[in-house]
Design a protein around this motif. Structure first.
Motif, PDB file in Angstrom:
ATOM      1  N   SER A  29       0.840  -1.199   0.000  1.00  0.00           N
ATOM      2  CA  SER A  29       0.000   0.000   0.000  1.00  0.00           C
ATOM      3  C   SER A  29       0.876   1.251   0.000  1.00  0.00           C
ATOM      4  CB  SER A  29      -0.910   0.025   1.238  1.00  0.00           C
ATOM      5  OG  SER A  29      -0.166   0.324   2.400  1.00  0.00           O
ATOM      6  N   ARG A  30       0.334   2.323  -0.497  1.00  0.00           N
ATOM      7  CA  ARG A  30       1.059   3.594  -0.513  1.00  0.00           C
ATOM      8  C   ARG A  30       1.450   4.014   0.903  1.00  0.00           C
ATOM      9  NH1 ARG A  30       1.366   7.581  -4.446  1.00  0.00           N
ATOM     10  NH2 ARG A  30       2.307   9.442  -3.598  1.00  0.00           N
ATOM     11  N   ARG A  31       0.547   3.845   1.841  1.00  0.00           N
ATOM     12  CA  ARG A  31       0.817   4.235   3.231  1.00  0.00           C
ATOM     13  C   ARG A  31       2.021   3.460   3.798  1.00  0.00           C
ATOM     14  NH1 ARG A  31      -3.677   4.510   8.022  1.00  0.00           N
ATOM     15  NH2 ARG A  31      -2.296   5.321   9.604  1.00  0.00           N
ATOM     16  N   ASP A  32       2.069   2.158   3.540  1.00  0.00           N
ATOM     17  CA  ASP A  32       3.191   1.354   4.008  1.00  0.00           C
ATOM     18  C   ASP A  32       4.500   1.763   3.325  1.00  0.00           C
ATOM     19  OD1 ASP A  32       1.621  -0.057   5.777  1.00  0.00           O
ATOM     20  OD2 ASP A  32       1.352  -1.774   4.436  1.00  0.00           O
ATOM     21  N   LYS A  33       4.435   2.063   2.029  1.00  0.00           N
ATOM     22  CA  LYS A  33       5.628   2.497   1.305  1.00  0.00           C
ATOM     23  C   LYS A  33       6.129   3.833   1.849  1.00  0.00           C
ATOM     24  CE  LYS A  33       4.282   0.227  -2.978  1.00  0.00           C
ATOM     25  NZ  LYS A  33       3.840   0.453  -4.367  1.00  0.00           N
ATOM     26  N   GLU A  34       5.207   4.743   2.150  1.00  0.00           N
ATOM     27  CA  GLU A  34       5.601   6.042   2.696  1.00  0.00           C
ATOM     28  C   GLU A  34       6.192   5.895   4.090  1.00  0.00           C
ATOM     29  OE1 GLU A  34       2.164   8.552   2.225  1.00  0.00           O
ATOM     30  OE2 GLU A  34       2.669   8.974   0.123  1.00  0.00           O
ATOM     31  N   ARG A  35       5.694   4.965   4.852  1.00  0.00           N
ATOM     32  CA  ARG A  35       6.252   4.703   6.184  1.00  0.00           C
ATOM     33  C   ARG A  35       7.703   4.199   6.056  1.00  0.00           C
ATOM     34  NH1 ARG A  35       2.050   3.284   9.251  1.00  0.00           N
ATOM     35  NH2 ARG A  35       1.542   1.636   7.791  1.00  0.00           N
ATOM     36  N   LEU A  36       7.950   3.305   5.111  1.00  0.00           N
ATOM     37  CA  LEU A  36       9.312   2.823   4.870  1.00  0.00           C
ATOM     38  C   LEU A  36      10.221   3.940   4.377  1.00  0.00           C
ATOM     39  CD1 LEU A  36       8.695  -0.648   3.193  1.00  0.00           C
ATOM     40  CD2 LEU A  36       9.627  -0.205   5.467  1.00  0.00           C
ATOM     41  N   PHE A  37       9.696   4.785   3.513  1.00  0.00           N
ATOM     42  CA  PHE A  37      10.474   5.910   2.991  1.00  0.00           C
ATOM     43  C   PHE A  37      10.885   6.847   4.127  1.00  0.00           C
ATOM     44  CE2 PHE A  37      10.706  10.274   1.354  1.00  0.00           C
ATOM     45  CZ  PHE A  37      11.706  10.133   0.417  1.00  0.00           C
ATOM     46  N   THR A  38       9.958   7.156   5.007  1.00  0.00           N
ATOM     47  CA  THR A  38      10.233   8.040   6.139  1.00  0.00           C
ATOM     48  C   THR A  38      11.320   7.443   7.036  1.00  0.00           C
ATOM     49  OG1 THR A  38       8.002   8.947   6.056  1.00  0.00           O
ATOM     50  CG2 THR A  38       9.198   9.206   8.123  1.00  0.00           C
ATOM     51  N   ALA A  39      11.243   6.155   7.282  1.00  0.00           N
ATOM     52  CA  ALA A  39      12.262   5.489   8.091  1.00  0.00           C
ATOM     53  C   ALA A  39      13.621   5.516   7.376  1.00  0.00           C
ATOM     54  CB  ALA A  39      11.846   4.057   8.397  1.00  0.00           C
ATOM     55  N   ALA A  40      13.627   5.321   6.060  1.00  0.00           N
ATOM     56  CA  ALA A  40      14.873   5.329   5.296  1.00  0.00           C
ATOM     57  C   ALA A  40      15.526   6.711   5.323  1.00  0.00           C
ATOM     58  CB  ALA A  40      14.620   4.887   3.864  1.00  0.00           C
ATOM     59  N   VAL A  41      14.727   7.750   5.220  1.00  0.00           N
ATOM     60  CA  VAL A  41      15.267   9.110   5.264  1.00  0.00           C
ATOM     61  C   VAL A  41      15.969   9.351   6.598  1.00  0.00           C
ATOM     62  CG1 VAL A  41      14.642  11.564   5.340  1.00  0.00           C
ATOM     63  CG2 VAL A  41      13.690  10.090   3.565  1.00  0.00           C
ATOM     64  N   ALA A  42      15.362   8.911   7.675  1.00  0.00           N
ATOM     65  CA  ALA A  42      15.982   9.080   8.994  1.00  0.00           C
ATOM     66  C   ALA A  42      17.326   8.355   9.068  1.00  0.00           C
ATOM     67  CB  ALA A  42      15.039   8.589  10.084  1.00  0.00           C
ATOM     68  N   LEU A  43      17.421   7.195   8.450  1.00  0.00           N
ATOM     69  CA  LEU A  43      18.675   6.442   8.455  1.00  0.00           C
ATOM     70  C   LEU A  43      19.737   7.085   7.554  1.00  0.00           C
ATOM     71  CD1 LEU A  43      17.279   2.802   8.286  1.00  0.00           C
ATOM     72  CD2 LEU A  43      18.335   3.920  10.261  1.00  0.00           C
ATOM     73  N   LEU A  44      19.311   7.626   6.429  1.00  0.00           N
ATOM     74  CA  LEU A  44      20.237   8.226   5.470  1.00  0.00           C
ATOM     75  C   LEU A  44      20.734   9.606   5.880  1.00  0.00           C
ATOM     76  CD1 LEU A  44      18.476   7.345   2.109  1.00  0.00           C
ATOM     77  CD2 LEU A  44      20.678   6.501   2.904  1.00  0.00           C
TER      78      LEU A  44
END
Length: 85
Positions: A29-44
């Motif tokens: 789902s888009r919501r799940d993908k956006e949640r992963l993206f947000t977590a990835a940004v914090a790591l990067l």
């Protein structure tokens, strides 16, 4: 002589499969993908800032400015930008 496969090759192939299938890991789902993206940004973020800071210090002799947006909603999706100007 054939070169050995680099460690990240499997990750890259998985990413291509995700692009083909419209998924991101297990997220569909888009919501799940956006949640992963947000977590990835914090790591990067710390790594992107450090790389840009090093470029600014070593190549621009401290005359540049590093900026980052964090995650933001733009149009119909999310983005995050790191810049050196």
């Amino acid at each position: 002589m054939e070169s050995p496969r680099l460690e990240y090759t499997g990750e890259l192939l998985r990413h291509f499969a995700d692009l083909r299938d419209g998924t991101h890991g297990d997220a569909r789902s888009r919501r799940d993908k956006e949640r992963l993206f947000t977590a990835a940004v914090a790591l990067l973020d710390p790594h992107a800032r450090r790389a840009l800071k090093e470029i600014n210090t070593d190549l621009l002799l401290g005359t540049g400015e590093v900026t980052a947006t964090s995650v933001r909603c733009r149009g119909d999706g999310l983005d995050a930008i790191w810049a050196l100007s």
